[in-house]
Design a protein around this motif. Structure first.
Motif, mmCIF file in Angstrom:
data_model
loop_
_atom_site.group_PDB
_atom_site.id
_atom_site.type_symbol
_atom_site.label_atom_id
_atom_site.label_comp_id
_atom_site.label_asym_id
_atom_site.label_seq_id
_atom_site.Cartn_x
_atom_site.Cartn_y
_atom_site.Cartn_z
ATOM 1 N N GLU A 173 8.688 4.677 7.909
ATOM 2 C CA GLU A 173 8.708 3.861 7.709
ATOM 3 C C GLU A 173 11.029 3.848 6.878
ATOM 4 O O GLU A 173 11.235 4.979 6.068
ATOM 5 N N GLY A 191 7.521 -4.187 13.054
ATOM 6 C CA GLY A 191 7.457 -4.650 12.293
ATOM 7 C C GLY A 191 6.582 -5.593 11.634
ATOM 8 O O GLY A 191 6.003 -5.189 10.591
ATOM 9 N N ASP A 206 3.713 -3.585 11.129
ATOM 10 C CA ASP A 206 3.419 -2.866 9.242
ATOM 11 C C ASP A 206 4.079 -3.757 8.343
ATOM 12 O O ASP A 206 3.085 -2.825 7.315
ATOM 13 N N SER A 207 3.989 -4.813 8.484
ATOM 14 C CA SER A 207 3.454 -5.675 6.952
ATOM 15 C C SER A 207 2.307 -5.882 6.822
ATOM 16 O O SER A 207 2.050 -7.015 6.144
ATOM 17 N N LYS A 227 -2.166 -14.101 5.627
ATOM 18 C CA LYS A 227 -1.032 -13.286 5.026
ATOM 19 C C LYS A 227 -0.018 -13.707 4.962
ATOM 20 O O LYS A 227 1.064 -13.612 4.563
ATOM 21 N N ASP A 230 2.302 -14.058 2.398
ATOM 22 C CA ASP A 230 4.312 -13.903 2.370
ATOM 23 C C ASP A 230 5.183 -15.021 2.205
ATOM 24 O O ASP A 230 6.628 -14.714 1.347
#
Length: 93
Positions: free
Chosen positions: A43, A68, A71-72, A84, A88
Motif C-alpha cells: 500500500e 485502486g 483496494d478501496s 460502498k 464514499d
C-alpha cells in the motif's frame, strides 16, 4: 548427402526459431502479469512494477485505477458495491 544436410540444417533453424519465439508473451499475458504485480504491491507504493514494462501507458493507467478501486473495497471480484461507492461519495471529510 548434401540434400540431407540442408534439410537437417533447415529443420534445426526452424526448431530454434520456434523455441525462441515461444518465450515471447502475448500482450494479454503481459497485462495479466502487470495486474498481478499491481495487486501484490505494498500500500502506498506507486512505482511502476517491472512486470508492467511492456504495457501501453493508457492500459497501465486503467490497470492501476482498477486495482485502486479493488483496494478501496468499491469493486470486489469485478462487481461494484454501489452502497460502498455511494457512502464514499457522500461522506464528509
Amino acid at each position: 548427402m548434401r540434400r540431407t544436410t540442408t534439410a537437417l540444417l533447415a529443420t534445426l533453424l526452424l526448431t530454434a526459431g520456434a523455441v525462441g519465439c515461444s518465450d515471447d508473451k502475448s500482450y494479454g499475458e503481459i497485462t495479466a502479469d502487470c495486474a498481478a504485480a499491481l495487486k501484490d504491491q505494498p500500500e502506498g507504493d506507486n512505482s511502476k512494477p517491472a512486470a508492467c514494462d511492456g504495457v501501453k501507458e493508457d492500459d497501465y493507467q486503467v490497470l492501476r485505477l482498477s486495482q485502486g478501486l479493488e483496494d478501496s473495497g468499491v469493486v470486489k471480484d469485478g462487481e461494484v458495491d454501489m452502497d460502498k461507492l455511494l457512502d464514499d461519495a457522500t461522506a464528509t471529510p
